[in-house]
Design an enzyme around this catalytic site. Structure first.
Site, PDB file in Angstrom:
ATOM      1  N   CYS A  31     104.762 -50.559 -20.788  1.00  0.00           N
ATOM      2  CA  CYS A  31     104.423 -51.424 -21.936  1.00  0.00           C
ATOM      3  C   CYS A  31     105.418 -51.432 -23.091  1.00  0.00           C
ATOM      4  O   CYS A  31     105.879 -52.488 -23.496  1.00  0.00           O
ATOM      5  CB  CYS A  31     103.090 -51.052 -22.564  1.00  0.00           C
ATOM      6  SG  CYS A  31     101.918 -50.256 -21.522  1.00  0.00           S
ATOM      7  N   HIS A  38     101.550 -51.206 -29.979  1.00  0.00           N
ATOM      8  CA  HIS A  38     102.297 -50.241 -29.175  1.00  0.00           C
ATOM      9  C   HIS A  38     103.788 -50.175 -29.486  1.00  0.00           C
ATOM     10  O   HIS A  38     104.601 -49.765 -28.650  1.00  0.00           O
ATOM     11  CB  HIS A  38     102.082 -50.495 -27.668  1.00  0.00           C
ATOM     12  CG  HIS A  38     102.102 -49.222 -26.869  1.00  0.00           C
ATOM     13  ND1 HIS A  38     101.964 -49.174 -25.503  1.00  0.00           N
ATOM     14  CD2 HIS A  38     102.247 -47.935 -27.269  1.00  0.00           C
ATOM     15  CE1 HIS A  38     102.028 -47.936 -25.089  1.00  0.00           C
ATOM     16  NE2 HIS A  38     102.186 -47.159 -26.144  1.00  0.00           N
TER      17      HIS A  38
END
Ligand SMILES: *[C@@H]1O[C@H](CO)[C@@H](O)[C@H](O)[C@H]1NC(C)=O
Length: 578
Positions: free
Chosen positions: A78, A139
């Site tokens: 990610c 993130h």
């Protein structure tokens, strides 16, 4: 003036006004919605051939637009993949690759993340007057140096507003005792316990034998115990330390309540759209869904609905959320001039399972491997599509290789902004391909990284229809499988003495390795691809590594907490939502 001439002038004026008006609306840059799924695999959608998992809304979106069957993330995990999508740059250029083993950010309270001097798509959109919002997972870091400096917060990276989960979903967020750490290393606490015991015994022995006095004994025992306590605390409190929902700069929820998250994201998305319907400002909305990453949690309406356990339920709720947004946008006036880009940050996580060993990961269909596997296609080739009614054709499948980074450049140009010129941008405009004006990928070469290492290169020659892939390294799979124990590590990859060639077009599953020394044709191809790789590597300017071991370490003094010492709050706005 003769009456006839007068008539003519009026007509001419009318014509000019009409032309100005119509071209005015025709050329109006589109609103942009990016829907980014988390760990959704190439084989998870019915529109990508899944026969047992119905995803009608995403399929519809793909049918009404262009389906991208060869669309590539810049990384198989990610954090770097998201950095690349938002900056149009290979993650190595922004320092979003690890110095150690950890390729993603794992704490809210640390110094890892993307530097604010990167130019994000949101900043680009703002530069041409777009309203920008991020809903969902980020993130890419929070504070850079000090508590609450928020330098890497979405609102310091171009988003006007933010509602969402600042880190990533983690299986620790469920309340059933699952732990990322022990699922990866089931014996970690035994090892830790042994090290600590040996350390303490050693100091006690030294003291007993009178080699050291009382003070060194106490200091020694403390030095052994403190890191262990820190470690055990950090990894057992992830739910509170990392399960944080922000509204703009304010923490509205801690720990996170996963069951209602999808509904809330949809609601926040709708509110943003409705505000734009009113003020008529152009906008960029990024819906960065937490689905379908572990912990798998859905609202009760989706619990047990699919044939594929809670993973399938999660995919179906993702599909529902996509449908809600699409239906709303179609009802609205702004919908007529909106481009929707749907994609996933990386492939499905094949090794993921619950504590009883049942799979919690998705399917990458015919592709080899999955999330975290570096350069194999199961990790990076993601189900994607672009919807822009009236502008790009409906019901078209594009199997030409493209990258998520290309959408950075494509959108930048489409909204009339400037592609940053003060840095290397790797994304290229793929709009001509989407429109059907060009039939070939804007790239000849694609580089596939695992962390800081180029593991493979893909080549799309300017003629013919075959796409080639040359692998320098491949994951160190468990014998007879396409899996590692929990996640493959870049360091453990097998480095080939002579790279292996694949014809990705006829062998998308990378199951028929071609020996490059078997034919001059292959040897020439490989040489060309190796040369391109060397040139690419030479273009990388070393930068500050944003994911070093020390930057990733949990820092207690940087820990956000909504009401110390409890760190427990819920979002009042969603009191009534389950
Ligand atoms: C459909 O998706 C589920 C969930 O990922 C998976 O278990 C199943 O194998 C997939 N089916 C196909 C045909 O890919």
């Amino acid at each position: 003036m003769a009456p006839g001439t007068k008539h003519c002038v009026v007509l001419l004026l009318c014509f000019v006004v009409c032309v100005v008006l119509t071209t005015g609306t025709a050329d109006k840059p589109p609103n942009i919605i990016i829907m980014l799924a988390d760990d959704l695999g190439f084989g998870d959608l019915s529109g990508f051939g899944n026969t047992t998992l119905p995803t009608p809304h995403i399929d519809k979106l793909m049918k009404e637009g262009v389906k991208l069957t060869h669309h590539l993330a810049a990384a198989s995990v990610c954090t770097p993949s998201r950095a690349a999508l938002l900056t149009g740059r290979y993650p190595i250029r922004s320092g979003m690759v690890p110095a150690g083993r950890m390729r993603v950010n794992i704490f809210v309270a640390n110094r890892a993340g993307m530097l604010p001097n990167e130019t994000t798509l949101a900043e680009v959109a703002k530069s041409v007057g777009y309203k920008t919002a991020l809903v969902g997972k980020w993130h890419l870091g929070l504070s850079k140096d000090t508590f609450e400096d928020h330098q890497m917060h979405p609102m310091n990276q171009g988003f006007d507003q933010y509602y969402g989960h600042i880190l990533t979903n983690m299986k620790d967020f469920s309340e059933d005792g699952e732990r990322v750490l022990t699922s990866q290393r089931p014996r970690i606490y035994y090892s830790l316990g042994s090290i600590v015991s040996v350390g303490i015994l050693l100091f006690v022995w030294l003291y007993k034998k009178q080699y050291i006095g009382k003070v060194p004994l106490v200091i020694g025992v403390f030095l052994v115990l403190a890191p262990a306590v820190y470690f055990v605390f950090a990894f057992n409190m992830l739910r509170i330390l990392n399960g944080i929902v922000f509204r703009n700069y304010e923490i509205v929820e801690q720990p996170i309540k996963l069951e209602s998250l999808m509904k809330r994201y949809v609601q926040e998305g709708m509110e943003f759209l409705e505000a734009r319907e009113k003020d008529k400002e152009p906008f960029l909305l990024v819906l960065s869904w937490d689905h379908v990453h572990t912990a798998m949690r859905t609202s009760k309406e989706f619990k047990g609905r699919s044939k594929h356990g809670r993973y399938g339920d999660s995919v179906m709720e993702l599909d529902w959320g996509t449908g809600e947004i699409m239906n709303r946008i179609k009802q609205m006036n702004i919908g007529k001039n909106t481009l929707v880009y749907f994609t996933s940050d990386n492939g499905a996580h094949l090794e993921e399972s619950d504590m009883h060993g049942n799979s919690d990961g998705g399917s990458n269909g015919i592709l080899k491997g999955g999330k975290a596997h570096g350069a194999v296609d199961g990790g990076i080739r993601v189900p994607s599509s672009v919807w822009y009614p009236g502008k790009i054709p409906a019901n078209i499948v594009i199997d030409e290789p493209t990258m998520q980074m290309d959408m950075f450049t494509t959108i930048t140009k489409l909204i009339g902004a400037d592609v940053p010129r003060d840095r290397s941008i790797d994304g290229r405009d793929m709009y001509p391909l989407l429109e059907g004006k060009k039939l070939i990928s804007p790239h000849e070469f694609f580089f596939h990284y695992c962390g800081p290492t180029v593991q493979a290169v893909r080549y799309r020659p300017r003629s013919g229809s075959t796409v080639w892939k040359l692998a320098y390294e491949e994951p160190d799979y468990l014998p007879g499988t396409q899996r590692c124990l929990f996640a493959c590590n870049c360091e453990d990859a097998i480095k080939f003495e002579q790279p292996i060639l694949y014809d990705i077009t006829s062998d998308p599953g990378e199951s028929k390795p071609i020996d490059i020394s078997s034919d001059k044709k292959y040897k020439d191809l490989a040489e060309l691809m190796i040369k391109a790789t060397e040139e690419h590597k030479a273009s990388i300017v070393p930068v500050d590594c944003r994911l070093t071991f020390f930057k990733i370490l949990w820092r207690p003094h940087m820990q956000p907490c909504c009401n110390f010492p409890y760190c427990s709050c819920s979002d009042h706005k969603y009191k009534h939502i389950e």
